[in-house]
Motif scaffolding. Structure first.
Motif, PDB file in Angstrom:
ATOM      1  N   UNK A   1       0.798  -1.059   0.160  1.00  0.00           N
ATOM      2  CA  UNK A   1      -0.030   0.082  -0.115  1.00  0.00           C
ATOM      3  C   UNK A   1       0.907   1.225   0.152  1.00  0.00           C
ATOM      4  N   UNK A   2       0.203   2.232   0.093  1.00  0.00           N
ATOM      5  CA  UNK A   2       0.839   3.869  -0.194  1.00  0.00           C
ATOM      6  C   UNK A   2       0.327   4.622   0.817  1.00  0.00           C
ATOM      7  N   UNK A   3       0.977   5.289   1.725  1.00  0.00           N
ATOM      8  CA  UNK A   3       0.695   6.406   2.573  1.00  0.00           C
ATOM      9  C   UNK A   3       1.422   7.519   2.230  1.00  0.00           C
ATOM     10  N   UNK A   4       1.897   7.961   1.285  1.00  0.00           N
ATOM     11  CA  UNK A   4       2.710   8.953   0.861  1.00  0.00           C
ATOM     12  C   UNK A   4       1.950  10.091   0.430  1.00  0.00           C
ATOM     13  N   UNK A   5       2.336  11.198   0.698  1.00  0.00           N
ATOM     14  CA  UNK A   5       1.548  12.552   0.622  1.00  0.00           C
ATOM     15  C   UNK A   5       1.699  12.860  -1.046  1.00  0.00           C
ATOM     16  N   UNK A   6       0.696  13.814  -1.359  1.00  0.00           N
ATOM     17  CA  UNK A   6       0.653  14.406  -2.697  1.00  0.00           C
ATOM     18  C   UNK A   6       1.654  15.349  -2.874  1.00  0.00           C
ATOM     19  N   UNK A   7       1.656  15.825  -3.976  1.00  0.00           N
ATOM     20  CA  UNK A   7       2.773  16.962  -4.215  1.00  0.00           C
ATOM     21  C   UNK A   7       3.907  16.727  -5.110  1.00  0.00           C
ATOM     22  N   UNK A   8       3.947  15.283  -5.499  1.00  0.00           N
ATOM     23  CA  UNK A   8       5.296  15.087  -6.232  1.00  0.00           C
ATOM     24  C   UNK A   8       6.418  14.638  -5.760  1.00  0.00           C
ATOM     25  N   UNK A   9       7.580  14.405  -6.538  1.00  0.00           N
ATOM     26  CA  UNK A   9       8.739  14.358  -5.886  1.00  0.00           C
ATOM     27  C   UNK A   9       9.336  14.954  -4.820  1.00  0.00           C
ATOM     28  N   UNK A  10       9.129  16.138  -4.837  1.00  0.00           N
ATOM     29  CA  UNK A  10       9.791  17.174  -3.776  1.00  0.00           C
ATOM     30  C   UNK A  10       8.893  17.159  -2.627  1.00  0.00           C
ATOM     31  N   UNK A  11       7.927  16.589  -2.463  1.00  0.00           N
ATOM     32  CA  UNK A  11       7.201  16.406  -1.212  1.00  0.00           C
ATOM     33  C   UNK A  11       7.484  14.974  -0.587  1.00  0.00           C
ATOM     34  N   UNK A  12       8.126  14.453  -0.950  1.00  0.00           N
ATOM     35  CA  UNK A  12       8.620  12.907  -0.437  1.00  0.00           C
ATOM     36  C   UNK A  12       9.991  13.027   0.542  1.00  0.00           C
ATOM     37  N   UNK A  13       9.739  12.350   1.391  1.00  0.00           N
ATOM     38  CA  UNK A  13      10.971  12.384   2.264  1.00  0.00           C
ATOM     39  C   UNK A  13      11.644  11.150   2.426  1.00  0.00           C
ATOM     40  N   UNK A  14      12.993  11.210   2.747  1.00  0.00           N
ATOM     41  CA  UNK A  14      13.500   9.738   2.608  1.00  0.00           C
ATOM     42  C   UNK A  14      12.988   8.686   3.300  1.00  0.00           C
ATOM     43  N   UNK A  15      12.140   8.897   4.518  1.00  0.00           N
ATOM     44  CA  UNK A  15      11.213   8.068   5.266  1.00  0.00           C
ATOM     45  C   UNK A  15      10.075   7.626   4.348  1.00  0.00           C
ATOM     46  N   UNK A  16       9.472   8.738   3.568  1.00  0.00           N
ATOM     47  CA  UNK A  16       8.620   7.947   2.661  1.00  0.00           C
ATOM     48  C   UNK A  16       8.901   6.838   1.941  1.00  0.00           C
ATOM     49  N   UNK A  17      10.454   7.032   1.118  1.00  0.00           N
ATOM     50  CA  UNK A  17      10.885   6.109   0.564  1.00  0.00           C
ATOM     51  C   UNK A  17      11.083   4.826   1.115  1.00  0.00           C
ATOM     52  N   UNK A  18      11.711   4.845   2.188  1.00  0.00           N
ATOM     53  CA  UNK A  18      12.176   3.697   2.963  1.00  0.00           C
ATOM     54  C   UNK A  18      11.161   2.915   3.555  1.00  0.00           C
ATOM     55  N   UNK A  19       9.975   3.526   3.921  1.00  0.00           N
ATOM     56  CA  UNK A  19       8.985   2.857   4.587  1.00  0.00           C
ATOM     57  C   UNK A  19       8.086   2.137   3.532  1.00  0.00           C
ATOM     58  N   UNK A  20       7.947   2.672   2.400  1.00  0.00           N
ATOM     59  CA  UNK A  20       7.060   2.380   1.478  1.00  0.00           C
ATOM     60  C   UNK A  20       7.914   1.129   0.691  1.00  0.00           C
ATOM     61  N   UNK A  21       9.277   1.361   0.580  1.00  0.00           N
ATOM     62  CA  UNK A  21       9.921   0.122  -0.180  1.00  0.00           C
ATOM     63  C   UNK A  21      10.059  -1.236   0.875  1.00  0.00           C
ATOM     64  N   UNK A  22      10.192  -0.844   2.293  1.00  0.00           N
ATOM     65  CA  UNK A  22      10.004  -1.956   3.055  1.00  0.00           C
ATOM     66  C   UNK A  22       8.713  -2.596   3.069  1.00  0.00           C
ATOM     67  N   UNK A  23       7.580  -1.905   2.865  1.00  0.00           N
ATOM     68  CA  UNK A  23       6.455  -2.832   3.002  1.00  0.00           C
ATOM     69  C   UNK A  23       6.268  -3.434   1.719  1.00  0.00           C
TER      70      UNK A  23
END
Length: 264
Positions: A91-113
């Motif tokens: 699943x995905x719980x990352x915010x809208x707003x494109x690439x610039x809105x994404x944090x390292x944590x957003x990437x890491x948690x999404x790839x982990x799951x």
């Protein structure tokens, strides 16, 4: 004489594990395998809202590295084997707003799951499958692996693309040893979460639910079939793929999207 196949009992004697199996497509898959005669274990962070004593629940957060070994050990200690693994968690719980809105944590948690959780669980259960020269592993990916939506789900799309690639590579290694590996990539599925999303869009935009649904389909580029998938339709595909009727199928991605992807 024509052979009669008893589809209701074709998985009798099989032990199956469905991750993320308490709701949505995961719950539908678990029910489908149970109805085909399998003994089904489901895992998730939280108990199912509607418990079923025939679905054996294991509490686990598979986005954490230590959880895969825990789940595999519990299944093997209780049932002695695992025949079918459906890696549905994601699943995905990352915010809208494109690439610039994404944090390292957003990437890491999404790839982990969405990528590393199935990789770790495969690694935990494969030795037993390979020893018995039998087993089926299904990876539930997404059409976003090929059709990414950059505004809010780019990490999810990248993780699912990785999962599709990994699944193919794993199949080439283990299929000669008796274990089939397949990928199912759904498009938009009308789950409970999707229904809630439609209600939020309807309320915030002051439009009927059907208009909200149409706006999401438009954002996806359209669904030629005219509606999202039902969880039971995805479950039916998985039920076939893990069955003996699909015994020659391995290493393939099956897209179930109502025609959403516009290319061949």
């Amino acid at each position: 004489m024509k052979q009669i196949v008893d589809y209701q009992n074709e998985l009798s004697g099989k032990i199956a594990l469905v991750t993320g199996g308490t709701k949505g497509a995961g719950r539908a898959i678990a029910e489908r395998l149970k109805n085909a005669g399998a003994t089904v274990v489901i895992s998730a962070r939280n108990q199912p809202e509607t418990p079923d004593k025939e679905l054996h629940f294991i509490s686990a957060d598979l986005s954490k590295p230590e959880a895969a070994a825990k789940v595999a050990c519990e299944v093997l200690e209780r049932f002695g084997k695992l025949d079918i693994l459906v890696n549905n968690l994601g699943g995905s719980e990352t915010p809208g707003g494109g690439f610039a809105a994404l944090t390292n944590t957003d990437w890491e948690e999404t790839i982990q799951a969405n990528l590393l959780a199935p990789v770790r669980l495969d690694k935990a259960v494969l030795p037993q499958m390979l020893e018995g020269k039998s087993g089926v592993i299904i990876h539930i990916a997404s059409i976003q692996g090929k059709l990414p939506l950059y505004d809010s789900t780019l990490p999810y799309a990248a993780a699912k693309a990785g999962l599709i690639n990994y699944s193919k590579g794993l199949s080439k290694e283990v299929s000669p040893k008796g274990v089939r590996v397949l990928t199912v990539s759904p498009g938009w599925i009308m789950t409970e979460a999707s229904i809630r999303m439609m209600e939020r869009i309807s309320e915030s935009s002051n439009v009927p639910i059907k208009e909200a649904e149409k706006s999401v389909m438009t954002a996806l580029g359209g669904i030629p079939y005219g509606r999202p998938a039902k969880p039971e339709e995805v479950a039916e595909l998985v039920g076939f793929l893990v069955s003996p009727r699909a015994g020659y199928l391995t290493g393939t991605e099956y897209v179930i999207d109502g025609g959403t992807i516009p290319t061949i």
